[in-house]
Design an enzyme around this catalytic site. Structure first.
Site, PDB file in Angstrom:
ATOM      1  N   HIS A 181      96.179  -1.737  58.737  1.00  0.00           N
ATOM      2  CA  HIS A 181      94.861  -1.455  59.311  1.00  0.00           C
ATOM      3  C   HIS A 181      94.224  -2.704  59.887  1.00  0.00           C
ATOM      4  O   HIS A 181      94.605  -3.824  59.559  1.00  0.00           O
ATOM      5  CB  HIS A 181      93.930  -0.804  58.277  1.00  0.00           C
ATOM      6  CG  HIS A 181      93.769  -1.563  57.000  1.00  0.00           C
ATOM      7  ND1 HIS A 181      94.753  -1.636  56.035  1.00  0.00           N
ATOM      8  CD2 HIS A 181      92.738  -2.308  56.513  1.00  0.00           C
ATOM      9  CE1 HIS A 181      94.334  -2.363  55.015  1.00  0.00           C
ATOM     10  NE2 HIS A 181      93.115  -2.805  55.283  1.00  0.00           N
ATOM     11  N   ARG A 232      67.260   3.494  35.446  1.00  0.00           N
ATOM     12  CA  ARG A 232      68.424   4.385  35.257  1.00  0.00           C
ATOM     13  C   ARG A 232      68.703   4.294  33.777  1.00  0.00           C
ATOM     14  O   ARG A 232      69.080   3.240  33.270  1.00  0.00           O
ATOM     15  CB  ARG A 232      69.604   3.897  36.106  1.00  0.00           C
ATOM     16  CG  ARG A 232      70.969   4.525  35.747  1.00  0.00           C
ATOM     17  CD  ARG A 232      71.003   6.025  35.989  1.00  0.00           C
ATOM     18  NE  ARG A 232      72.367   6.552  35.818  1.00  0.00           N
ATOM     19  CZ  ARG A 232      72.797   7.162  34.700  1.00  0.00           C
ATOM     20  NH1 ARG A 232      71.998   7.319  33.667  1.00  0.00           N
ATOM     21  NH2 ARG A 232      74.041   7.608  34.659  1.00  0.00           N
ATOM     22  N   HIS A 279      79.963   5.902  29.956  1.00  0.00           N
ATOM     23  CA  HIS A 279      80.935   6.823  30.551  1.00  0.00           C
ATOM     24  C   HIS A 279      82.334   6.241  30.435  1.00  0.00           C
ATOM     25  O   HIS A 279      82.502   5.068  30.098  1.00  0.00           O
ATOM     26  CB  HIS A 279      80.602   7.121  32.014  1.00  0.00           C
ATOM     27  CG  HIS A 279      80.028   5.959  32.776  1.00  0.00           C
ATOM     28  ND1 HIS A 279      80.778   4.886  33.168  1.00  0.00           N
ATOM     29  CD2 HIS A 279      78.757   5.696  33.174  1.00  0.00           C
ATOM     30  CE1 HIS A 279      80.009   4.024  33.812  1.00  0.00           C
ATOM     31  NE2 HIS A 279      78.766   4.475  33.818  1.00  0.00           N
ATOM     32  N   GLU A 319      92.341   0.746  49.379  1.00  0.00           N
ATOM     33  CA  GLU A 319      91.093   0.042  49.730  1.00  0.00           C
ATOM     34  C   GLU A 319      89.977   1.047  49.986  1.00  0.00           C
ATOM     35  O   GLU A 319      90.099   1.913  50.844  1.00  0.00           O
ATOM     36  CB  GLU A 319      91.321  -0.810  50.988  1.00  0.00           C
ATOM     37  CG  GLU A 319      90.052  -1.438  51.554  1.00  0.00           C
ATOM     38  CD  GLU A 319      90.332  -2.344  52.748  1.00  0.00           C
ATOM     39  OE1 GLU A 319      91.453  -2.878  52.842  1.00  0.00           O
ATOM     40  OE2 GLU A 319      89.430  -2.509  53.586  1.00  0.00           O
ATOM     41  N   HIS A 332      72.980   4.686  29.089  1.00  0.00           N
ATOM     42  CA  HIS A 332      74.056   5.677  29.148  1.00  0.00           C
ATOM     43  C   HIS A 332      75.401   4.981  29.067  1.00  0.00           C
ATOM     44  O   HIS A 332      75.479   3.755  29.086  1.00  0.00           O
ATOM     45  CB  HIS A 332      73.960   6.481  30.452  1.00  0.00           C
ATOM     46  CG  HIS A 332      74.321   5.670  31.661  1.00  0.00           C
ATOM     47  ND1 HIS A 332      73.458   4.758  32.232  1.00  0.00           N
ATOM     48  CD2 HIS A 332      75.469   5.604  32.398  1.00  0.00           C
ATOM     49  CE1 HIS A 332      74.050   4.169  33.257  1.00  0.00           C
ATOM     50  NE2 HIS A 332      75.282   4.664  33.379  1.00  0.00           N
ATOM     51  N   HIS A 387      75.071   0.852  28.953  1.00  0.00           N
ATOM     52  CA  HIS A 387      74.283  -0.017  29.831  1.00  0.00           C
ATOM     53  C   HIS A 387      73.059   0.709  30.371  1.00  0.00           C
ATOM     54  O   HIS A 387      72.950   1.927  30.249  1.00  0.00           O
ATOM     55  CB  HIS A 387      75.145  -0.539  30.982  1.00  0.00           C
ATOM     56  CG  HIS A 387      75.934   0.529  31.681  1.00  0.00           C
ATOM     57  ND1 HIS A 387      77.176   0.933  31.237  1.00  0.00           N
ATOM     58  CD2 HIS A 387      75.673   1.297  32.764  1.00  0.00           C
ATOM     59  CE1 HIS A 387      77.645   1.886  32.028  1.00  0.00           C
ATOM     60  NE2 HIS A 387      76.743   2.125  32.953  1.00  0.00           N
ATOM     61  N   GLU A 415      78.733  10.322  38.754  1.00  0.00           N
ATOM     62  CA  GLU A 415      77.505   9.727  38.222  1.00  0.00           C
ATOM     63  C   GLU A 415      76.623  10.795  37.580  1.00  0.00           C
ATOM     64  O   GLU A 415      75.748  10.490  36.772  1.00  0.00           O
ATOM     65  CB  GLU A 415      76.784   9.020  39.378  1.00  0.00           C
ATOM     66  CG  GLU A 415      75.354   8.607  39.156  1.00  0.00           C
ATOM     67  CD  GLU A 415      75.178   7.542  38.085  1.00  0.00           C
ATOM     68  OE1 GLU A 415      76.170   6.925  37.662  1.00  0.00           O
ATOM     69  OE2 GLU A 415      74.029   7.332  37.667  1.00  0.00           O
ATOM     70  N   HIS A 418      96.553  -6.131  58.906  1.00  0.00           N
ATOM     71  CA  HIS A 418      97.002  -6.509  57.565  1.00  0.00           C
ATOM     72  C   HIS A 418      97.196  -5.254  56.718  1.00  0.00           C
ATOM     73  O   HIS A 418      96.900  -4.141  57.166  1.00  0.00           O
ATOM     74  CB  HIS A 418      95.969  -7.424  56.885  1.00  0.00           C
ATOM     75  CG  HIS A 418      94.687  -6.716  56.537  1.00  0.00           C
ATOM     76  ND1 HIS A 418      93.714  -6.448  57.457  1.00  0.00           N
ATOM     77  CD2 HIS A 418      94.226  -6.197  55.354  1.00  0.00           C
ATOM     78  CE1 HIS A 418      92.715  -5.807  56.868  1.00  0.00           C
ATOM     79  NE2 HIS A 418      92.995  -5.619  55.594  1.00  0.00           N
ATOM     80  N   GLU A 456      82.481   0.516  35.561  1.00  0.00           N
ATOM     81  CA  GLU A 456      81.486   0.532  36.648  1.00  0.00           C
ATOM     82  C   GLU A 456      81.346  -0.851  37.277  1.00  0.00           C
ATOM     83  O   GLU A 456      81.035  -1.820  36.597  1.00  0.00           O
ATOM     84  CB  GLU A 456      80.135   0.993  36.080  1.00  0.00           C
ATOM     85  CG  GLU A 456      78.971   0.872  37.049  1.00  0.00           C
ATOM     86  CD  GLU A 456      77.684   1.452  36.479  1.00  0.00           C
ATOM     87  OE1 GLU A 456      77.756   2.438  35.699  1.00  0.00           O
ATOM     88  OE2 GLU A 456      76.599   0.929  36.792  1.00  0.00           O
ATOM     89  N   HIS A 475      97.416  -4.089  52.135  1.00  0.00           N
ATOM     90  CA  HIS A 475      97.284  -4.521  50.744  1.00  0.00           C
ATOM     91  C   HIS A 475      98.424  -3.896  49.938  1.00  0.00           C
ATOM     92  O   HIS A 475      98.509  -2.673  49.843  1.00  0.00           O
ATOM     93  CB  HIS A 475      95.924  -4.103  50.177  1.00  0.00           C
ATOM     94  CG  HIS A 475      94.793  -4.558  51.052  1.00  0.00           C
ATOM     95  ND1 HIS A 475      94.288  -5.832  50.994  1.00  0.00           N
ATOM     96  CD2 HIS A 475      94.123  -3.927  52.043  1.00  0.00           C
ATOM     97  CE1 HIS A 475      93.334  -5.962  51.909  1.00  0.00           C
ATOM     98  NE2 HIS A 475      93.216  -4.824  52.553  1.00  0.00           N
TER      99      HIS A 475
HETATM  100 MN    MN Z   1      76.788   3.700  34.500  1.00  0.00          MN
HETATM  101 MN    MN Z   2      91.998  -4.305  54.205  1.00  0.00          MN
END
Ligand code: MN
Ligand code: MN
Length: 340
Positions: A278, A47, A52, A239, A50, A95, A118, A232, A56, A234
């Site tokens: 959830h 890859r 951005h 998520e 590049h 990277h 991407e 639970h 990432e 967050h």
């Molecule tokens: Mn990348």
């Molecule tokens: Mn969770």
């Protein structure tokens, strides 16, 4: 909103050397904070170099990958990441990736922005091809005819030769600036579990242990047959989920009241908005393995059972209309996966 998507019905961009497919907010409206990419590189497949805007984060689901990067102080990294490992590149830093496993590698990339794609990154070959040759020659201090064979179209993913030994490549990349103070990689599947019961375990990587990962926190969940990721939520972040193996069923709870249940299979993506309740059942007869990814500097979770057991008994007994003795039997110690 729909909280299920899948890489399995996303089109692949196929090159000699590998392929990529993605699910961004353009296809999956709810996924505001994270966009996901599934990429496969052959052995030696590259890859290309590049960069951005989005940071990432990635999880290697198969094989092994060599990464290269450099920071704004000229401190370069070359590292190898194997199955169950992560990498993290901060926003804007360049990277490259290369498959080095016997059969290359496959991985999941998460960008810390649901709109990030991407297929619209800054590619080194694009820049070179769109710069006058005389300017390139001046920039690199070499005669213009030495650059006459540069690619005129971007490479993106291409079949390359296998790289040399890691130590030799690190030595080539290293300069007087030395290496970055924080490693770009972390072996998530070998970290001590945050929670472990007879029904499974949860391994967490956030900036407390994977110090480079300043904008992404993650958890690798392994739920044995018959087990359940306990109820639970967050408090700090949405998520994003990726289902690696097994069969699961998630129910999400929101005001309204609204509750929706959905099945998940390998290759599927789930998304739970911040603070929505959830839980996930393993509905198969093999381990259910999935990733939780958060656009956050740290991992944070509130357990329903823990909350109720640490609230005065009279309050909970009246609310649930159960005997106080029943509440004493709720699992204590914030087990992530039940039964304990
Ligand atoms: Mn990348
Ligand atoms: Mn969770």
């Amino acid at each position: 909103p729909i909280f299920w998507a899948s890489f399995n019905n996303a089109p692949r961009r196929i090159h000699n050397g590998g392929w990529a497919r993605q699910v961004t907010q353009a296809d999956f409206a709810i996924s505001e904070s994270i966009s996901g990419v599934n990429m496969r590189l052959t052995r030696g497949g590259i890859r290309e170099l590049h960069w951005h805007l989005a940071a990432e984060w990635a999880y290697v689901s198969r094989g092994a990958c060599r990464i290269t990067t450099i920071d704004q102080f000229g401190r370069a990294n070359v590292e190898d990441v194997r199955e169950g490992g992560l990498w993290y590149f901060p926003s804007g830093l360049p990277h490259s990736l290369q498959g080095i496993g016997e059969d290359g590698c496959e991985f999941i990339i998460c960008f810390d922005d649901g709109k990030a794609t991407e297929f619209n990154t800054l590619l080194v070959t694009d820049w070179l091809a769109h710069t006058p040759p005389e300017d390139l020659a001046l920039n690199f201090g070499v005669p213009v005819d030495t650059l006459s064979k540069i690619p005129l179209h971007d490479l993106y993913i291409f079949q390359g030769e296998m790289p040399g030994p890691l130590a030799a490549e690190q030595q080539q990349a290293a300069g007087e600036a030395g290496q970055p103070p924080l490693r770009s990689t972390f072996q998530l599947n070998e970290v001590a579990p945050l929670s472990k019961t007879r029904s499974g375990f949860v391994q967490v990587a956030d900036s407390s242990n994977f110090k480079a990962s300043k904008t992404i926190a993650s958890a690798l969940n392994t739920i044995h047959p018959g087990g359940m990721r306990a109820m639970h939520w967050h408090p700090n972040a949405d998520e994003w989920q990726y289902f690696i193996a097994g069969q699961g069923q998630m129910t999400v709870f929101n005001t309204g009241p609204q509750a929706v249940t959905q099945n998940f299979n390998p290759g599927d993506i789930g998304y739970v908005k911040r603070a929505f309740g959830h839980y996930i059942l393993n509905t198969g007869d093999t381990d259910l393995v999935y990733l939780e990814v958060f656009n956050s500097v740290y991992f944070s979770e509130v357990s329903l059972s823990d909350w109720l057991i640490h609230t005065p008994r009279a309050m909970v007994a009246q609310t649930m209309n159960v005997d106080r003795a029943i509440i004493d039997r709720f699992p204590d110690g914030r087990p992530a996966i039940v039964p304990v």
